[in-house]
Each structure stands twice: as C-alpha cells, then as structure tokens.
Design an enzyme around this catalytic site. Structure first.
Site, PDB file in Angstrom:
ATOM      1  N   ARG A  15       0.835  -1.212   0.000  1.00 27.30           N
ATOM      2  CA  ARG A  15       0.000   0.000   0.000  1.00 27.30           C
ATOM      3  C   ARG A  15       0.868   1.260   0.000  1.00 27.30           C
ATOM      4  O   ARG A  15       0.985   1.947  -1.009  1.00 27.30           O
ATOM      5  CB  ARG A  15      -0.955  -0.018   1.208  1.00 27.30           C
ATOM      6  N   ASP A  16       1.505   1.536   1.104  1.00 21.31           N
ATOM      7  CA  ASP A  16       2.289   2.765   1.221  1.00 21.31           C
ATOM      8  C   ASP A  16       3.455   2.766   0.235  1.00 21.31           C
ATOM      9  O   ASP A  16       3.828   3.807  -0.305  1.00 21.31           O
ATOM     10  CB  ASP A  16       2.801   2.895   2.660  1.00 21.31           C
ATOM     11  N   HIS A 206       7.012   4.713  12.413  1.00 19.74           N
ATOM     12  CA  HIS A 206       6.992   4.674  10.946  1.00 19.74           C
ATOM     13  C   HIS A 206       7.977   5.719  10.429  1.00 19.74           C
ATOM     14  O   HIS A 206       7.761   6.918  10.600  1.00 19.74           O
ATOM     15  CB  HIS A 206       5.571   4.982  10.466  1.00 19.74           C
ATOM     16  N   HIS A 208      10.552   7.287   7.289  1.00 19.83           N
ATOM     17  CA  HIS A 208      11.020   7.390   5.910  1.00 19.83           C
ATOM     18  C   HIS A 208      12.520   7.650   5.943  1.00 19.83           C
ATOM     19  O   HIS A 208      13.046   8.193   6.916  1.00 19.83           O
ATOM     20  CB  HIS A 208      10.275   8.507   5.179  1.00 19.83           C
ATOM     21  N   CYS A 239       5.053   9.945  -0.283  1.00 20.42           N
ATOM     22  CA  CYS A 239       3.687  10.418  -0.089  1.00 20.42           C
ATOM     23  C   CYS A 239       3.328  11.422  -1.176  1.00 20.42           C
ATOM     24  O   CYS A 239       4.046  12.415  -1.355  1.00 20.42           O
ATOM     25  CB  CYS A 239       3.535  11.061   1.285  1.00 20.42           C
ATOM     26  N   ASN A 248       9.988   4.674   2.232  1.00 17.00           N
ATOM     27  CA  ASN A 248      10.052   4.199   3.608  1.00 17.00           C
ATOM     28  C   ASN A 248      11.386   3.517   3.860  1.00 17.00           C
ATOM     29  O   ASN A 248      12.090   3.118   2.929  1.00 17.00           O
ATOM     30  CB  ASN A 248       8.938   3.180   3.849  1.00 17.00           C
TER      31      ASN A 248
END
Length: 302
Positions: A15-16, A206, A208, A239, A248
């Site tokens: 997803r991300d 989380h 990056h 993003c 990420n």
C-alpha cells in the site's frame, strides 16, 4: 543497553510503498508481490487502501487485491474517510487503518479537512468499528516535521494520540512522514508517548529514509521502548501529498539490523529479498536498499 527480545515488522510495501509509483502496477503483480511477502512470514501487512482512484490511481484495484489476499494474518486496508470505511464494511476484512496529519496544512492538502475536523469525523466511525469488533490502527502523519509548516510540537502529537485513544483505537502508528527526524527527536517523542499513553495501546514507529536516518531512528525508538515498526520492502514509497518525501525505510535493512542485534521478528530474509526482486521489475524506481544491493552484487539476483 536494554533492547527487546522480539520486535514486530508491519509490512507496508503493497500500500504505502506502491501508492506513489508513477506507473500503474498490474493487479496480478501486486497480488504476487503480496503472496511472496507472506511467504517471508509477515503476520501484519497493509494490503491496499479504499481511496478515490482520481487522487490515488494506483489503488483503483483494491477490492480485487482483498479478494485474493485476505488470510488469517492481520491484513490492513487504509480507510481515510467515511466512504472508505463503508467500502471496508462490504468486505470480509476486519482490520482497518485511519489517519490524520498533526499539521493542519498537510491534513487539508491530503483530505481537505483540518486536523480537528478529521478527528471529529473519525470519532463516531471508529467507535462504530470497535463495536463491530474491528481492529483499528490510527496512523499519525507529520509527527515530527511538516513539508508546509516545519517542526511539529510534540505536545500536538501527544494530543492527537490521546484523542485516538479516547476513541478506542488498538494501535497508533506515529510517522516521520518526510524523513526529517533525528534520533534525538525520535527518542524524546517516543519516550513521551510511552510515558503518557496507555500500555494496552500498541505503539508503532513509521520512518522514511529521506536523509538516510531511518535505521538510526529505529534504533533510537527501540531505546525508547518501541518494538513495532512499519517498513516497506525495497524501501518503496513516498507520499503524494508530502513534497520531498522519499521511500520508507527498507524492510530488508530493518530485518538485518534487528537480527544482527539478536532481536527476533519471525521474518525470513531470503523470501523477503525474492519478493523485493520480483517487484523491482514492476516499478520505475530502482531498488537501492543495502541488503538487496548486496544480494544483487553477489549474483543472487541479476
């Protein structure tokens, strides 16, 4: 130094990791990527999101992904608003992720609402999901820096997290959305959150890797008592609403660091790298994670 014996890695690549990929990745390739990742042992994974394909066209096949990839592990679908949650309720998936940006400007550019407006909208939706027995993860974006407003006050982050706790979420994923946090800032924020939030709430970090500090920040979060981390296979991601945000932190690099320190994750490196190699043929961005590059240079992958 006190470090945990075990840590959980939540794989967010499908997803991300893929949402910002400029070329559409075919549905069959996404499904195969997810299946290969599952073979590596992941028990928690973001599969897709219920968002408007007008804004995130990469996610236009989300129902097909779910139909092929749900299993007994914890599979998340990102549902940013009421429409997304309604779509979720029409599926058999029982785990969802909602999100809000601590920064008003980021939140408005992302979902056309202030942070307070988003929280007001999510409150009854989360409580309804919990009453129906769903696992709810809340993703806290721009918890360190915002691409529009700069440094974010840690008390504002705490306030958003406490609101979500009040709503009854099971997990808080606190994100360095644009990869500007330093290990010192990470230790301070997560130490504050560990001290102020309920111990029953799962707390996930989380990161990056925009400035190459992803692994250092994970180590700093470990020292603050965090043992759950989002990561993306191959370091994929970014993003669409955060200019300058790179991918990420790479799952395989996180796994190598944790394993080297004796921290168990239940994830196997070889099938993980095979999944990375597979998706590398379907994305425009070259995969440059350290562990994958080492494997490729050793001739394991051509």
């Amino acid at each position: 130094m006190e470090l945990p014996e075990r840590a959980s890695i939540i794989e967010v690549g499908p997803r991300d990791g893929l949402q910002n990929e400029r070329n559409f990745v075919e549905t069959a390739a996404k499904i195969e990527f997810i299946k290969k990742l599952k073979k590596a042992g992941f028990q928690e994974m973001e599969l897709t999101s219920f968002v408007s394909p007008k804004w995130v066209p990469q996610m236009k096949d989300s129902e097909e992904i779910l139909a092929s990839c749900l299993d007994a592990t914890r599979n998340f679908v990102l549902t940013p608003n009421e429409r997304g949650i309604q779509r979720l309720l029409e599926t058999s998936c029982r785990n969802t992720a909602v999100f809000v940006g601590v920064s008003d400007t980021f939140n408005q550019k992302n979902i056309n609402k202030t942070t307070a407006e988003s929280l007001d909208e999510l409150k009854p939706l989360i409580r309804d999901l919990k009453n129906k027995g769903y696992f709810v993860r809340a993703c806290i974006s721009t918890a360190f820096y915002c691409p529009y407003e700069g440094k974010v006050d840690e008390q504002d982050v705490l306030a958003v997290c406490e609101k979500f706790e009040e709503f009854g979420v099971d997990e808080l994923s606190v994100a360095d959305t644009i990869g500007m946090a330093t290990p010192k800032e990470v230790f301070e924020l997560f130490s504050l959150l560990k001290h102020r939030l309920r111990s029953a709430t799962l707390l996930t970090a989380h990161f990056h890797d925009t400035r190459g500090l992803g692994l250092a920040n994970i180590f700093s979060a470990l020292q603050a008592g965090v043992n759950r981390f989002d990561a993306s296979a191959g370091g994929l991601g970014g993003c669409p609403f955060a200019p300058g945000a790179s991918g990420n932190v790479a799952t395989e690099d996180v796994l190598h660091m944790l394993s080297s320190m004796g921290i168990q994750t239940g994830i196997q490196m070889e099938p993980l790298l095979e999944a990375v190699d597979y998706i590398s043929r379907h994305v425009a961005k070259p995969i440059e994670s350290r562990q994958y590059r080492l494997a490729r240079n050793a001739g394991i992958f051509s």
